[in-house]
Write an enzyme that holds these catalytic residues in place. Sequence first.
Site, short mmCIF file in Angstrom:
data_model
loop_
_atom_site.label_atom_id
_atom_site.label_comp_id
_atom_site.label_asym_id
_atom_site.label_seq_id
_atom_site.Cartn_x
_atom_site.Cartn_y
_atom_site.Cartn_z
N ASP A 263 -9.70 -0.58 11.07
CA ASP A 263 -8.34 -0.66 11.58
C ASP A 263 -8.34 -1.30 12.96
OD1 ASP A 263 -5.71 -0.18 12.39
OD2 ASP A 263 -5.64 1.79 11.44
N HIS A 359 -1.59 -6.00 2.95
CA HIS A 359 -1.22 -5.61 4.32
C HIS A 359 -1.77 -6.60 5.36
CE1 HIS A 359 -0.01 -2.76 7.44
NE2 HIS A 359 -1.18 -2.95 8.01
#
Length: 451
Positions: A263, A359
Site C-alpha cells: 500500500d 484499483h
Amino acid sequence: MPDQSLPEAPTPVTRSTRASAPETPAPAAGPDGESTQRPASSESPARDLTRRRLLGAAGASGLVLGAAGAAAGYAAAPAQATPLSSVGAGQAMFHVKHQPGITQGLQARGHLVAFDLVVGAGRKEAAALLRRWSETARRLMAGEAAAHDDTDVARDAGPSSLTVTFGFGNSFFTRTGLEKQRPAALDPLPAFSSDHLDATRSNGDLWVQIGADDALVAFHALRAIQKDAGSAAKVRWQMNGFNRTPGATAHPMTARNLMGQMDGTRNPKPAESDFDQRVFVPAAGRKDPAWMANGSYAVVRRIRMLLDDWEKASLKAQEQVIGRRKADGAALSGGAETTEMDLEKTDANGDLVVPINAHARITRPDQNGGAAMLRRPFSYHDGIDPDGTPDAGLLFVCWQADPLRGFVTVQRKLDRGDALSRYIRHESSGLFAVPGGAAKGEYVGQRLLEA
C-alpha cells in the site's frame, strides 16, 4: 548487518542510587538551542534522569541491539542497563518548515484524535491551547518529559520517532470568529456512493495526529495532549492504528495493509521535482490565506475492510482487483514493484492484463489529470462485531496542497467503478487544514490566531 561486539553495559541508575549519589550535570542543548534538562522538582532526584539523557548515553555507545541484546530482553530482572535500540533513538524535529508527521516514514503506532472547543471557548482559549500543545509536542518529540504532571509512561524510552501534528477543521473558524481566514479548500467534501459515514466520528474543530515507533511513547503523547486540552476542548472521536515495526523486515519495503497488499507503491517521493507542489501550500502565489504557507490539507477516512469477503476471493481475483501481484507489488503487466504499469498490454485472449476497473489503474495520476496525494495511513483493528465480523481496516490519511484536485478528483473516479469498492466501506471522514511548522519561539497556528 555485521555483528558488533557489546562493551560492558554501564551500571544502571535507579531511584535508590540516584538518591544516595546525586549529580548535577550541565543542561544539554536541544535542537532548538533550549535546555533539555527537566526543571528541578521536590520529588526524588531520580526524576532528573530524562529520556533525553538516556538517549544520549545510547548514542555515545554507538550500539544497535542485535541478537545478544534481544535475548537479554527476556530476563525478568536484568542486572545491567541496556542501551537504547535504533528504534528508540529515532527523533523528528518539531521546529521545521512543514509540520512533522507528513513526510516521515510510516510509524509503528498511531493515534488520530479530533477535539471540539467547549461552549464559551473561542479564539483566546484556542490560542492558549495551541501554545500548550506545541510546547508539549516539542518536549516529547525531543525525548523529554511533559512540563507538568508527566505520567512517566515513556520514562525509559527514547523519542522513538514521535511526531505530533495539528490541524483545524471547517467548524473551528466559526467557533473562533475567524471565518474570513477559513480557506476555500476546507469546504465540506462531496458525498460519495461508498460512504456510510458516522457523523459522531467525523470532522471536528481540531485534529491531532500522533505517531511513534513505540506504542507506549505514542500513548504517552496521547495522554499528554488530552490532559493539555483541559477545560478548553473535549475529545470528539479517537482512532488508534498501527503499522509494521521498522526493522521487522530484512530490508525497508513498502508497507502492507490488512488485505495483504502493498500500500503506497505510487506515493509521490520527496525527491521528485513536483513533490512540494502536490503536497504543500506554497508560501505565495495561491488562493490560500497567508497563514497556510508551507502547510497541507489532510483528508482522514476510516475505511473498513470487509475481510471475510476479501479472504474468500482467490489470489488471482485479489490481484485483478488491485492490478498488482500480491507477493511483490509488481503490476500485472510485468516487471518489479516500481516498473511502470503497461495499461495497454493484453493476454492471449486479447483481454487487458490490468483490468479496466483495477484499483491501481484508476488511481494513477495520469488517469486523473495528474492528481496525486501522499498517502500515510495506519491499519486498525477494533475487535469483532456481534455477528462475528472483524471491525478492521485502514485509517486513511492523505496529504495534498489542494483536496479538490487531490483526494476529491481521485475518489470521484473510484466511485464510478473501482473493483475494490465491494470490499471496503468508508465509515467516517474529516478534512483538516494543517498549517506550516512553527518557527522557534512560535506555536502551531500562531500566524492564524494572532493575526
